[in-house]
Design a protein around this motif. Structure first.
Motif, PDB file in Angstrom:
ATOM      1  N   ILE A   1       0.810  -1.230   0.000  1.00  0.00           N
ATOM      2  CA  ILE A   1       0.000   0.000   0.000  1.00  0.00           C
ATOM      3  C   ILE A   1       0.837   1.272   0.000  1.00  0.00           C
ATOM      4  O   ILE A   1       0.334   2.342  -0.337  1.00  0.00           O
ATOM      5  N   SER A   2       2.119   1.193   0.408  1.00  0.00           N
ATOM      6  CA  SER A   2       2.949   2.399   0.485  1.00  0.00           C
ATOM      7  C   SER A   2       3.475   2.784  -0.888  1.00  0.00           C
ATOM      8  O   SER A   2       3.704   1.928  -1.752  1.00  0.00           O
ATOM      9  N   LYS A   3       3.708   4.098  -1.068  1.00  0.00           N
ATOM     10  CA  LYS A   3       4.289   4.606  -2.309  1.00  0.00           C
ATOM     11  C   LYS A   3       5.806   4.708  -2.215  1.00  0.00           C
ATOM     12  O   LYS A   3       6.497   4.787  -3.230  1.00  0.00           O
TER      13      LYS A   3
ATOM     14  N   ILE B   1       4.083  -7.005  18.582  1.00  0.00           N
ATOM     15  CA  ILE B   1       5.106  -6.241  17.869  1.00  0.00           C
ATOM     16  C   ILE B   1       4.786  -4.766  18.036  1.00  0.00           C
ATOM     17  O   ILE B   1       3.685  -4.326  17.707  1.00  0.00           O
ATOM     18  N   SER B   2       5.733  -4.017  18.538  1.00  0.00           N
ATOM     19  CA  SER B   2       5.553  -2.582  18.704  1.00  0.00           C
ATOM     20  C   SER B   2       6.269  -1.843  17.584  1.00  0.00           C
ATOM     21  O   SER B   2       7.456  -2.014  17.372  1.00  0.00           O
ATOM     22  N   GLY B   3       5.515  -1.024  16.861  1.00  0.00           N
ATOM     23  CA  GLY B   3       6.102  -0.234  15.794  1.00  0.00           C
ATOM     24  C   GLY B   3       6.727  -1.067  14.698  1.00  0.00           C
ATOM     25  O   GLY B   3       7.883  -0.856  14.330  1.00  0.00           O
ATOM     26  N   LEU B   4       5.978  -2.031  14.171  1.00  0.00           N
ATOM     27  CA  LEU B   4       6.505  -2.874  13.099  1.00  0.00           C
ATOM     28  C   LEU B   4       6.885  -2.003  11.903  1.00  0.00           C
ATOM     29  O   LEU B   4       6.065  -1.261  11.360  1.00  0.00           O
ATOM     30  N   ASP B   5       8.139  -2.095  11.513  1.00  0.00           N
ATOM     31  CA  ASP B   5       8.684  -1.272  10.434  1.00  0.00           C
ATOM     32  C   ASP B   5       9.155  -2.205   9.321  1.00  0.00           C
ATOM     33  O   ASP B   5      10.290  -2.680   9.319  1.00  0.00           O
ATOM     34  N   LEU B   6       8.284  -2.495   8.368  1.00  0.00           N
ATOM     35  CA  LEU B   6       8.619  -3.444   7.309  1.00  0.00           C
ATOM     36  C   LEU B   6       9.759  -2.937   6.427  1.00  0.00           C
ATOM     37  O   LEU B   6      10.547  -3.723   5.912  1.00  0.00           O
ATOM     38  N   SER B   7       9.879  -1.617   6.276  1.00  0.00           N
ATOM     39  CA  SER B   7      10.943  -1.065   5.434  1.00  0.00           C
ATOM     40  C   SER B   7      12.316  -1.424   5.968  1.00  0.00           C
ATOM     41  O   SER B   7      13.233  -1.757   5.216  1.00  0.00           O
TER      42      SER B   7
ATOM     43  N   HIS C   1      12.578  -3.077   0.946  1.00  0.00           N
ATOM     44  CA  HIS C   1      11.869  -3.005  -0.339  1.00  0.00           C
ATOM     45  C   HIS C   1      10.367  -3.006  -0.073  1.00  0.00           C
ATOM     46  O   HIS C   1       9.901  -3.486   0.961  1.00  0.00           O
ATOM     47  N   LEU C   2       9.623  -2.480  -1.021  1.00  0.00           N
ATOM     48  CA  LEU C   2       8.171  -2.601  -0.981  1.00  0.00           C
ATOM     49  C   LEU C   2       7.766  -3.926  -1.628  1.00  0.00           C
ATOM     50  O   LEU C   2       8.563  -4.565  -2.334  1.00  0.00           O
ATOM     51  N   SER C   3       6.537  -4.339  -1.369  1.00  0.00           N
ATOM     52  CA  SER C   3       5.985  -5.577  -1.956  1.00  0.00           C
ATOM     53  C   SER C   3       6.900  -6.770  -1.720  1.00  0.00           C
ATOM     54  O   SER C   3       7.096  -7.611  -2.600  1.00  0.00           O
TER      55      SER C   3
END
Length: 615
Positions: free
Chosen positions: A102-104, A121-127, A132-134
């Protein structure tokens, strides 16, 4: 028990990489605030370095998700949740699947994950995890059968102070039943006829009764036993309820106890285990007058153990999301750190909902108290140099001592503590992060730290490196020199920010005009010049232009050598013998020298009519 394709349709075995069936999550989703989103399965990436593979879940699972229906809402309890019935006789393994579709751009999405209203999980930061996205990512959790309630509720919600847009997502969810203590997945009896927790529980009760009876005659021990929690068998320990398993680890179905793997003092390096009663005694029942520090994690108390050891007891606030996250981070960091210039961990306590860490007591408190704001004797320039060198050594060890290095992320004068001999030690690793790997140049993460110390490049790009610590340490150096806060809103606008104000005077060559007045006349100009140069290099606009902590350390040690040489020269001048020469005009006392410049200076000031021999 459950395998849900969140936000997408049901998938049969023909559409799964391992012949599994995935059902739609719609019947388990509790509210209508979620919005289904999807992308092309061909756009999904897998990271092999973190165990990613289509065998974990097919691209069709990661290409669909449920996000917030109105991501800009101001309602504090806004969330999406899923409810499933489970049998609480058994422990369960919960696998959560995430993929940011969903992120640009990177570093826009931060959210919290809860399991049965407890922070998972506190403040999950996938980046920061995938860069990478997706990109597919999953996380496993073991829910202890003695602590979980039915139904099982999984919830995602935005972080209240998110730097990016407020949103949260979930792409897939799996719930596995794990065998009980007798190896059964469907009943209270095992194949060998043993009953779950039967004989072992009886033995435990008898053993406890015998031990209690043996000590009943000892007054001191009896008092302590009375203070122990009466529901010790049912205690809701933060560490035993929810046990994270490393993402990508396919060996999670181990025969050993999950609790022993995750929170064993031997494995984690946490030292001695303390009961809550012992720490209550040590802190005089958490007497408010014993509080020596307050932070987002909770209060820090002064305590004294039975053997006379003085300790600092950090008692976390279980209701604080920040506190739980920082507590876990501090455990992970301290379990692999030991250095003369890092505060040492003595032990811990995790009874009931308590989160308590016990550290060595630093008698002289934070460096900041010795510089300003407290009525304390001023530190000499040499003492300040020694303290800054000690802190630099601690940071240098953090950056280079571990395989990937560790970034402190909250370097400031309140996190540099001094022992009884004014030896400096870095403290508070609640915001620390593992440094980038050899394949990375930075760690992408949400901006955290303290205003006045934040690296401007990290603030702009949300890209964290060890040079962010170097910037913060440059501000600390200026605090030690000027004895004023990093930020002081009460001052005129141009003076509010110490780093900007001090560098303005440094460029004009007039930094000596704003130093701590107590240092005037007691600081060697060359030593101050070298010190100021080190601070200026630390405060470079771009991280690539800043020195490493090793280089900073070298410059500070050189500044100390210049100061010591200056002090030694003054002492030698004071102790030199006096030669008395008699002239018809007057008697002059001249120190014996061998320096032509000194001789020239003397000759300029002597009476031209007098005759004098100078050896």
């Amino acid at each position: 028990m459950y395998r849900l394709n969140v936000g997408g349709p049901a998938l049969d075995s023909a559409n799964d990489t391992l012949g599994r069936n995935w059902v739609s999550d719609a019947q388990f989703r509790n509210n209508s605030t979620g919005e289904e989103v999807s992308t092309q399965p061909s756009s999904i990436n897998y990271l092999k370095s973190s165990g990613g593979s289509p065998l974990i879940a097919p691209p069709a699972v990661y290409s669909s998700a449920v996000k917030m229906g109105d991501s800009e809402t101001t309602l504090p309890n806004f969330n999406i949740s899923w409810t499933m019935d489970i049998d609480t006789v058994y422990p369960h393994l919960i696998r959560l699947h995430f993929c940011d579709i969903i992120s640009k751009a990177l570093n826009e999405l931060y959210f919290n994950v809860y399991i049965n209203e407890k922070m998972a999980i506190s403040g999950l930061d996938l980046s920061s995890l995938t860069n990478h996205l997706s990109t597919a990512f999953y996380k496993d959790f073991i829910v202890d059968s003695t602590m979980v309630s039915n139904p099982l509720v999984i919830r995602v919600s935005p972080v209240k102070d998110a730097q990016g847009f407020r949103n949260a997502i979930l792409n897939g969810l799996e719930v596995f039943r794990m065998n009980n203590s007798v190896g059964s997945l469907d009943g209270e009896y095992g194949v060998d006829g043993k009953k779950q927790n039967g004989p072992s529980k009886t033995v435990a009760y008898v053993g406890f009764a015998m031990m209690f009876g043996a000590f009943v005659g000892l007054g001191a021990m009896a008092v302590k036993w009375q203070k122990r929690p009466q529901d010790w068998q049912k205690r809701n320990s933060f560490s035993s309820w929810l046990l994270p398993v490393h993402a990508g680890d396919m060996t999670f179905m181990s025969s050993s106890s999950p609790r022993s793997q995750f929170f064993s003092p031997k494995n984690m390096g946490l030292g001695q285990y303390f009961t809550f009663a012992e720490l209550s005694d040590a802190t005089r029942n958490w007497e408010p007058s014993e509080i020596i520090g307050v932070g987002g994690f909770g209060n820090v108390y002064y305590g004294e153990l039975d053997d006379g050891t003085k300790v600092a007891v950090k008692r976390g606030n279980p209701q604080s999301e920040q506190g739980i996250n920082e507590f876990q981070t501090e455990i992970q960091m301290l379990s692999k750190l030991r250095h003369r210039h890092l505060v040492s961990l003595i032990g811990y306590c995790d009874e009931s909902a308590e989160m308590i860490l016990v550290y060595e007591f630093m008698q002289n408190g934070p460096l900041r108290d010795h510089l300003y704001g407290k009525d304390m004797p001023p530190l000499s320039w040499k003492q300040r140099l020694d303290i800054c060198i000690g802190a630099a050594r601690g940071l240098h060890y953090l950056h280079t001592g571990a395989s990937t290095g560790i970034i402190h992320r909250d370097v400031k004068t309140t996190n540099i503590l001094l022992d009884e001999n004014l030896v400096a030690k870095m403290a508070d690793f609640g915001l620390s992060k593992d440094g980038p790997t050899t394949e990375q140049t930075h760690v992408s993460t949400a901006v955290k730290g303290s205003f006045g110390y934040l690296d401007p490049e990290y603030f702009r790009k949300q890209q964290l490196t060890d040079k962010s610590d170097v910037y913060s340490f440059g501000v600390v150096l200026l605090e030690a020199l000027c004895a004023r806060p990093a930020i002081n809103p009460a001052l005129p606008r141009e003076q509010v920010n110490l780093a900007e104000w001090a560098m303005h005077w440094k460029r004009k060559g007039l930094l000596d005009k704003i130093i701590d007045p107590t240092l005037v006349g007691h600081i060697d100009p060359e030593s101050m010049k070298k010190f100021a140069e080190a601070a200026e290099k630390c405060l470079a606009e771009y991280g690539v232009d800043r020195p490493s902590m090793g280089d900073v350390l070298w410059n500070l040690e050189y500044a100390l050598q210049l100061q010591e040489a200056s002090l030694k020269g003054k002492v030698e001048d004071e102790n030199r013998p006096i030669v008395t020469s008699i002239s018809p005009a007057t008697t002059v006392h001249v120190p014996v020298v061998a320096d032509n410049q000194h001789i020239s200076s003397l000759e300029q000031h002597r009476d031209p009519t007098e005759v004098q021999a100078i050896d």
